[in-house]
Design a protein around this motif. Structure first.
Motif, PDB file in Angstrom:
ATOM      1  N   ILE A  55       0.811  -1.226   0.000  1.00  0.00           N
ATOM      2  CA  ILE A  55       0.000   0.000   0.000  1.00  0.00           C
ATOM      3  C   ILE A  55       0.843   1.274   0.000  1.00  0.00           C
ATOM      4  O   ILE A  55       0.295   2.367  -0.061  1.00  0.00           O
ATOM      5  CB  ILE A  55      -1.038   0.014   1.148  1.00  0.00           C
ATOM      6  N   LYS A  56       2.151   1.117   0.006  1.00  0.00           N
ATOM      7  CA  LYS A  56       3.018   2.279  -0.215  1.00  0.00           C
ATOM      8  C   LYS A  56       2.970   2.701  -1.685  1.00  0.00           C
ATOM      9  O   LYS A  56       3.289   3.833  -2.013  1.00  0.00           O
ATOM     10  CB  LYS A  56       4.463   1.959   0.176  1.00  0.00           C
ATOM     11  N   ILE A  58       0.430   0.932  -4.193  1.00  0.00           N
ATOM     12  CA  ILE A  58      -0.923   0.717  -4.721  1.00  0.00           C
ATOM     13  C   ILE A  58      -1.914   1.227  -3.676  1.00  0.00           C
ATOM     14  O   ILE A  58      -1.771   0.913  -2.493  1.00  0.00           O
ATOM     15  CB  ILE A  58      -1.162  -0.789  -5.005  1.00  0.00           C
ATOM     16  N   PRO A  59      -2.917   2.000  -4.076  1.00  0.00           N
ATOM     17  CA  PRO A  59      -3.882   2.522  -3.105  1.00  0.00           C
ATOM     18  C   PRO A  59      -4.516   1.397  -2.275  1.00  0.00           C
ATOM     19  O   PRO A  59      -4.780   0.304  -2.790  1.00  0.00           O
ATOM     20  CB  PRO A  59      -4.935   3.208  -3.977  1.00  0.00           C
ATOM     21  N   LEU A  60      -4.759   1.689  -1.010  1.00  0.00           N
ATOM     22  CA  LEU A  60      -5.286   0.701  -0.069  1.00  0.00           C
ATOM     23  C   LEU A  60      -6.543   0.003  -0.593  1.00  0.00           C
ATOM     24  O   LEU A  60      -6.631  -1.224  -0.548  1.00  0.00           O
ATOM     25  CB  LEU A  60      -5.591   1.365   1.280  1.00  0.00           C
ATOM     26  N   SER A 109      -9.240   0.006 -14.166  1.00  0.00           N
ATOM     27  CA  SER A 109      -9.094   1.061 -13.170  1.00  0.00           C
ATOM     28  C   SER A 109      -7.773   1.807 -13.361  1.00  0.00           C
ATOM     29  O   SER A 109      -6.710   1.190 -13.455  1.00  0.00           O
ATOM     30  CB  SER A 109      -9.149   0.472 -11.759  1.00  0.00           C
ATOM     31  N   SER A 111      -6.898   3.766 -10.991  1.00  0.00           N
ATOM     32  CA  SER A 111      -6.464   3.884  -9.596  1.00  0.00           C
ATOM     33  C   SER A 111      -5.481   2.797  -9.208  1.00  0.00           C
ATOM     34  O   SER A 111      -4.787   2.931  -8.214  1.00  0.00           O
ATOM     35  CB  SER A 111      -7.671   3.793  -8.659  1.00  0.00           C
ATOM     36  N   GLY A 113      -2.743   1.855 -10.441  1.00  0.00           N
ATOM     37  CA  GLY A 113      -1.334   2.199 -10.510  1.00  0.00           C
ATOM     38  C   GLY A 113      -0.534   1.470 -11.550  1.00  0.00           C
ATOM     39  O   GLY A 113       0.684   1.437 -11.474  1.00  0.00           O
TER      40      GLY A 113
END
Length: 114
Positions: A55-56, A58-60, A109, A111, A113
Motif C-alpha cells: 500500500i506504499k 498501490i492505493p489501499l 481502473s 487507480s 497504478g
C-alpha cells in the motif's frame, strides 16, 4: 524492476501467505493444535506485513480488494479440492462475481497504478 511491478509481486506473496494461513486455520482445530496455530500466526503476520508494503505504491482500496478477492477465491478452491467442502450454485456465482471484480479493477481502473 519498477515499484509497481514489485508491489504486485509482494501482493501476490501476501495473498499466498494469507491463503496458506487460512488453510492452517482448519488444521489448527480452533487453535488447539500448536504447530498449525503457530503457522497461522506467522503466515498472517507475513501477509499483513507484505500488504503494508504494497500500500506504499498501490492505493489501499485497490490492494485490499485484490488481496481479499483473490484470497477468497483461492481459499474456496482449497476448501473444495483439499477439504472436500461443497460449493453450491450461489457460492460459485458469487466467486465468479469476485473474479470479475478483480479483473475489472486490474484491466480498467486507473487507480490501480499500472
Amino acid at each position: 524492476m519498477n515499484s509497481v511491478t514489485l508491489a504486485y509481486g509482494l501482493l501476490s506473496l501476501a495473498i499466498i501467505s494469507e491463503v496458506i494461513g487460512s488453510t492452517f486455520l482448519v488444521k489448527s482445530e480452533g487453535f488447539t493444535k500448536l504447530a498449525p496455530s503457530l503457522a497461522v500466526a506467522v503466515l498472517f503476520c507475513l501477509a499483513f506485513y507484505l500488504l503494508s508494503q504494497v500500500i506504499k505504491v498501490i492505493p489501499l482500496g485497490i490492494a485490499y480488494a485484490i488481496w481479499a478477492g483473490v484470497g477468497i477465491v483461492l481459499t474456496a478452491l482449497i476448501g473444495y479440492f483439499i477439504f472436500r467442502q461443497s460449493l453450491d450454485l450461489p457460492a460459485m456465482l458469487g466467486i465468479g462475481l469476485i473474479v470479475s471484480g478483480v479483473v475489472v479493477i486490474n484491466l480498467f481502473s486507473t487507480s490501480a497504478g499500472h
